[in-house]
Design a protein around this motif. Structure first.
Motif, mmCIF file in Angstrom:
data_model
loop_
_atom_site.group_PDB
_atom_site.id
_atom_site.type_symbol
_atom_site.label_atom_id
_atom_site.label_comp_id
_atom_site.label_asym_id
_atom_site.label_seq_id
_atom_site.Cartn_x
_atom_site.Cartn_y
_atom_site.Cartn_z
ATOM 1 N N ASP A 112 30.703 22.404 -9.932
ATOM 2 C CA ASP A 112 29.310 22.118 -10.330
ATOM 3 C C ASP A 112 29.260 20.644 -10.694
ATOM 4 O O ASP A 112 29.548 20.240 -11.818
ATOM 5 C CB ASP A 112 28.916 22.994 -11.518
ATOM 6 C CG ASP A 112 27.461 22.764 -11.901
ATOM 7 O OD1 ASP A 112 26.810 21.859 -11.290
ATOM 8 O OD2 ASP A 112 26.967 23.454 -12.804
ATOM 9 N N LEU A 113 28.905 19.852 -9.654
ATOM 10 C CA LEU A 113 28.974 18.400 -9.821
ATOM 11 C C LEU A 113 28.054 17.902 -10.941
ATOM 12 O O LEU A 113 28.410 17.007 -11.714
ATOM 13 C CB LEU A 113 28.590 17.700 -8.514
ATOM 14 C CG LEU A 113 29.722 17.441 -7.533
ATOM 15 C CD1 LEU A 113 29.183 16.750 -6.307
ATOM 16 C CD2 LEU A 113 30.820 16.595 -8.156
ATOM 17 N N THR A 114 26.893 18.505 -10.997
ATOM 18 C CA THR A 114 25.929 18.059 -12.017
ATOM 19 C C THR A 114 26.513 18.238 -13.414
ATOM 20 O O THR A 114 26.491 17.303 -14.239
ATOM 21 C CB THR A 114 24.639 18.856 -11.881
ATOM 22 O OG1 THR A 114 24.192 18.780 -10.537
ATOM 23 C CG2 THR A 114 23.550 18.329 -12.819
ATOM 24 N N GLN A 157 29.006 16.246 -18.189
ATOM 25 C CA GLN A 157 30.050 16.391 -19.204
ATOM 26 C C GLN A 157 30.959 15.166 -19.267
ATOM 27 O O GLN A 157 31.333 14.702 -20.332
ATOM 28 C CB GLN A 157 30.881 17.642 -18.903
ATOM 29 C CG GLN A 157 30.133 18.924 -19.223
ATOM 30 C CD GLN A 157 30.926 20.147 -18.807
ATOM 31 O OE1 GLN A 157 32.037 20.045 -18.295
ATOM 32 N NE2 GLN A 157 30.315 21.315 -19.023
ATOM 33 N N ARG A 158 31.301 14.670 -18.106
ATOM 34 C CA ARG A 158 32.365 13.675 -18.068
ATOM 35 C C ARG A 158 31.896 12.219 -17.974
ATOM 36 O O ARG A 158 32.696 11.318 -18.164
ATOM 37 C CB ARG A 158 33.244 13.959 -16.831
ATOM 38 C CG ARG A 158 33.833 15.355 -16.781
ATOM 39 C CD ARG A 158 34.983 15.500 -17.766
ATOM 40 N NE ARG A 158 35.567 16.816 -17.737
ATOM 41 C CZ ARG A 158 36.680 17.115 -17.071
ATOM 42 N NH1 ARG A 158 37.276 16.201 -16.374
ATOM 43 N NH2 ARG A 158 37.165 18.331 -17.108
ATOM 44 N N VAL A 159 30.667 12.027 -17.594
ATOM 45 C CA VAL A 159 30.229 10.640 -17.374
ATOM 46 C C VAL A 159 29.312 10.202 -18.507
ATOM 47 O O VAL A 159 28.436 10.950 -18.935
ATOM 48 C CB VAL A 159 29.486 10.524 -16.030
ATOM 49 C CG1 VAL A 159 28.996 9.079 -15.803
ATOM 50 C CG2 VAL A 159 30.384 10.958 -14.896
ATOM 51 N N ASP A 160 29.548 8.977 -18.967
ATOM 52 C CA ASP A 160 28.668 8.404 -19.992
ATOM 53 C C ASP A 160 27.481 7.752 -19.272
ATOM 54 O O ASP A 160 27.498 6.561 -18.945
ATOM 55 C CB ASP A 160 29.446 7.366 -20.797
ATOM 56 C CG ASP A 160 28.586 6.799 -21.928
ATOM 57 O OD1 ASP A 160 27.385 7.187 -22.020
ATOM 58 O OD2 ASP A 160 29.091 5.966 -22.694
ATOM 59 N N LEU A 161 26.536 8.629 -18.994
ATOM 60 C CA LEU A 161 25.412 8.174 -18.168
ATOM 61 C C LEU A 161 24.653 7.008 -18.812
ATOM 62 O O LEU A 161 24.197 6.086 -18.134
ATOM 63 C CB LEU A 161 24.449 9.333 -17.919
ATOM 64 C CG LEU A 161 24.975 10.402 -16.970
ATOM 65 C CD1 LEU A 161 24.018 11.581 -16.945
ATOM 66 C CD2 LEU A 161 25.163 9.851 -15.571
ATOM 67 N N GLY A 162 24.540 7.080 -20.113
ATOM 68 C CA GLY A 162 23.802 6.009 -20.802
ATOM 69 C C GLY A 162 24.421 4.643 -20.547
ATOM 70 O O GLY A 162 23.725 3.672 -20.247
ATOM 71 N N VAL A 179 37.215 20.165 3.619
ATOM 72 C CA VAL A 179 37.799 20.022 2.281
ATOM 73 C C VAL A 179 36.721 19.700 1.257
ATOM 74 O O VAL A 179 36.632 20.307 0.190
ATOM 75 C CB VAL A 179 38.870 18.904 2.304
ATOM 76 C CG1 VAL A 179 39.333 18.602 0.893
ATOM 77 C CG2 VAL A 179 40.049 19.330 3.161
ATOM 78 N N ILE A 180 35.861 18.738 1.634
ATOM 79 C CA ILE A 180 34.822 18.306 0.672
ATOM 80 C C ILE A 180 33.837 19.433 0.410
ATOM 81 O O ILE A 180 33.457 19.696 -0.738
ATOM 82 C CB ILE A 180 34.107 17.061 1.220
ATOM 83 C CG1 ILE A 180 35.090 15.877 1.212
ATOM 84 C CG2 ILE A 180 32.860 16.724 0.404
ATOM 85 C CD1 ILE A 180 34.584 14.665 1.963
ATOM 86 N N ASN A 181 33.460 20.114 1.475
ATOM 87 C CA ASN A 181 32.520 21.232 1.287
ATOM 88 C C ASN A 181 33.126 22.295 0.395
ATOM 89 O O ASN A 181 32.455 22.848 -0.484
ATOM 90 C CB ASN A 181 32.138 21.830 2.639
ATOM 91 C CG ASN A 181 31.108 20.965 3.356
ATOM 92 O OD1 ASN A 181 30.341 20.256 2.706
ATOM 93 N ND2 ASN A 181 31.132 20.993 4.677
ATOM 94 N N SER A 182 34.369 22.581 0.669
ATOM 95 C CA SER A 182 35.037 23.599 -0.146
ATOM 96 C C SER A 182 35.081 23.174 -1.602
ATOM 97 O O SER A 182 34.807 23.951 -2.506
ATOM 98 C CB SER A 182 36.441 23.824 0.407
ATOM 99 O OG SER A 182 37.139 24.722 -0.416
ATOM 100 N N ALA A 183 35.414 21.874 -1.793
ATOM 101 C CA ALA A 183 35.484 21.381 -3.171
ATOM 102 C C ALA A 183 34.123 21.424 -3.834
ATOM 103 O O ALA A 183 33.989 21.842 -4.989
ATOM 104 C CB ALA A 183 36.019 19.960 -3.157
ATOM 105 N N LEU A 184 33.091 21.004 -3.073
ATOM 106 C CA LEU A 184 31.758 21.003 -3.659
ATOM 107 C C LEU A 184 31.269 22.413 -3.961
ATOM 108 O O LEU A 184 30.510 22.631 -4.904
ATOM 109 C CB LEU A 184 30.777 20.300 -2.709
ATOM 110 C CG LEU A 184 30.982 18.788 -2.562
ATOM 111 C CD1 LEU A 184 30.051 18.217 -1.500
ATOM 112 C CD2 LEU A 184 30.741 18.086 -3.891
ATOM 113 N N ASP A 185 31.725 23.361 -3.126
ATOM 114 C CA ASP A 185 31.333 24.753 -3.402
ATOM 115 C C ASP A 185 31.943 25.238 -4.699
ATOM 116 O O ASP A 185 31.349 26.041 -5.425
ATOM 117 C CB ASP A 185 31.772 25.654 -2.245
ATOM 118 C CG ASP A 185 30.935 25.395 -0.998
ATOM 119 O OD1 ASP A 185 29.838 24.765 -1.133
ATOM 120 O OD2 ASP A 185 31.352 25.780 0.108
ATOM 121 N N GLU A 186 33.108 24.741 -4.967
ATOM 122 C CA GLU A 186 33.802 25.206 -6.156
ATOM 123 C C GLU A 186 33.347 24.495 -7.424
ATOM 124 O O GLU A 186 33.469 25.013 -8.515
ATOM 125 C CB GLU A 186 35.320 24.968 -5.960
ATOM 126 C CG GLU A 186 35.949 25.789 -4.868
ATOM 127 C CD GLU A 186 35.992 27.273 -5.212
ATOM 128 O OE1 GLU A 186 36.125 27.586 -6.413
ATOM 129 O OE2 GLU A 186 35.840 28.098 -4.291
#
Lengths: 193, 318
Positions: B119-121, B126-131, B110-117
């Motif tokens: 683009d985590l980076t 986009q979604r995380v306030d890295l600062g 499941v995780i591999n499939s999700a990661l394939d789909e």
């Protein structure tokens, strides 16, 4: 060749005085300087002195002869007797030895043979002692033979008067070395004329 | 939607068609929880449809068309009337979803499939306030302590130094003039050198490297220096007497004087003295042998002038 630094090191170690003396004395004569002299040396010195006295007496005798010839020309010259000459010679020898031993410690014969006469303390003889020793030597010259048998090379005169005749070769050129600057204003150097 | 059919033996309509809404692939724990809820709802619907089917068999043999027309309506009515939230809540309370997921789900796939789909980076960017996150992390952490404890600094620095041309980097990227100027302004170089530098070793090293003599010959005007020297003072400091005595000794002046002034006569006198001394010794030995004496005492008082003359000369005047 000795460097100047090595020379100064030798000077500070005190070795220089001995070296300077060695420069002035023949190497073979160094070991026995200050010892009491033996019979041969002393008899030769004495012989030289006697010869000098004889020459002087002969000279006086010749002078007297010449003076008489000059003052009394054409007359027969009467010379002093031989006994008178002997007495004069003895007198001259006594006076000569007394003066020499009381002043320099050496007669001409002593100087030539490298001898010096000293008293019991190693000093030159006083005038009375010198005169007394001279009387002994002139009056009883055979006392010198005792040097051969004395355990300390003393003649009969030396034994009685407690004097010594030592080897002390005259060092005439030791004063070639210059005195230190602070002592230069003192008396003239002994080696100078 | 996903459709299925359940067949049954007996008169009348025997097939029950059910439709399942296939949810998209769950994402995260909440996704799995949602999927479970949806599965529960589907199960409720299926049960309702089964009930309807049974009723239909008992009351009248409905036709398929009738079922097609009524079942959805009934299903919707049932669904509307069910307290789905309560059902799901109760189901969640009674189920250990984690165990169910761990037991039933092929998580790596499941995780591999999700990661394939996904683009985590890009998603994180986009979604995380890295600062904010990094700032908070840095506020919480003592980075220095962590680096000191967990890092092999020596290995890191060594490897970095192996791979970097520090000289080139400094030359190209640093404003050396400004750095040096500022450093010199802030430092007391004299104190630092005096405290930290082994000056003796430095100077020795420098002197070993340099040919000072040649350097002075090349660079120094010695004549000019000599012209400025007060020669009188220099001569005053020179041990002239020592030098003169040294020259006298080196050229053996006493021997020259003795040779030139004494000559043959002096040599003859020395020879005569030595020979007389030898005769003295021979005569003493002969006499001593005759009278059985072992040794004579020849030591006289005082010192001979030949040995003390120089000492008397050099003694300071009284």
């Amino acid at each position: 060749m000795t460097t100047f630094r090595e020379y100064l090191e030798r000077k500070s170690s005190g070795a220089l005085e001995a070296e300077a003396i060695e420069l002035s004395l023949p190497e073979a004569a160094r070991p026995f300087q200050g010892e009491r002299a033996g019979f041969a040396t002393r008899i030769v010195a004495c012989g030289i002195d006697v010869a000098i006295a004889a020459i002087v007496a002969l000279g006086v005798w010749v002078c007297i002869f010449l003076v008489k010839v000059i003052l009394s020309p054409g007359t027969e010259v009467t010379m002093p007797s031989f006994a008178w000459a002997i007495i004069v010679s003895y007198g001259f020898t006594w006076m000569y030895w007394t003066m020499a031993w009381a002043t320099t410690g050496r007669t001409i014969g002593d100087w030539m043979m490298g001898l010096r006469i000293v008293d019991i303390h190693g000093n030159p003889l006083s005038w009375p002692l010198s005169a007394l020793r001279s009387v002994f030597c002139v009056g009883f010259p055979f006392g010198l033979i005792w040097v051969l048998f004395s355990p300390s090379n003393r003649s009969l005169q030396d034994t009685v008067l407690r004097t010594s005749a030592i080897y002390d070769w005259a060092v005439e050129i030791a004063a070639v070395r210059l005195p230190a600057p602070d002592s230069r204003q003192g008396a003239p150097s002994p080696g100078s004329p | 939607m996903q459709y299925g059919r359940v067949s049954a033996q007996g008169p009348g309509p025997t097939d029950v068609i059910f439709a399942l809404r296939v949810p998209p692939a769950p994402q995260g724990v909440l996704g799995w929880v949602g999927m479970g809820a949806r599965a529960m709802v589907g199960a409720g619907v299926a049960v309702a449809e089964g009930v309807v089917s049974a009723v239909s068999r008992v009351v009248a043999p409905p036709t398929g068309a009738l079922l097609d027309a009524t079942v959805p309506v009934v299903s919707d009515a049932v669904v509307r009337r069910l307290d789905l939230r309560a059902i799901v809540t109760r189901a969640l309370d009674e189920m250990d979803l984690t165990a169910v997921v761990v037991d039933r789900v092929d998580l790596p796939a499941v995780i591999n499939s999700a990661l394939d789909e996904i683009d985590l980076t890009a998603l994180v960017v986009q979604r995380v306030d890295l600062g904010t996150i990094v700032g908070a992390a840095l506020d919480e952490l003592d980075l220095t302590e962590i680096v000191m404890i967990r890092t092999d600094l020596k290995a890191i620095v060594t490897r970095a130094l192996d791979e970097l041309d520090l000289t080139e980097i400094v030359l190209t990227r640093a404003d050396l003039k400004a750095i040096i100027t500022r450093a010199l302004d802030e430092l007391d170089l004299t104190d630092i050198v005096l405290d930290r530098v082994d000056l003796a070793r430095v100077v020795d090293g420098a002197l070993d490297e340099l040919d000072l003599t040649q350097l002075v010959i090349d660079r120094v005007d010695i004549d000019a220096i000599v012209n400025h020297v007060d020669m009188v003072t220099v001569v005053d400091k020179v041990p002239v007497v020592d030098i003169a005595n040294y020259v006298i000794e080196e050229i053996d002046l006493p021997r020259i004087i003795r040779t030139s002034t004494g000559g043959v006569a002096a040599d003859a006198m020395d020879t005569a003295r030595l020979q007389a001394h030898q005769v003295d010794k021979v005569s003493e030995r002969i006499v001593d042998r005759i009278i059985f004496r072992k040794k004579r005492n020849l030591d006289a008082p005082g010192e001979p002038q030949s040995l003390v003359a120089l000492a008397e000369e050099e003694a300071p005047p009284q």
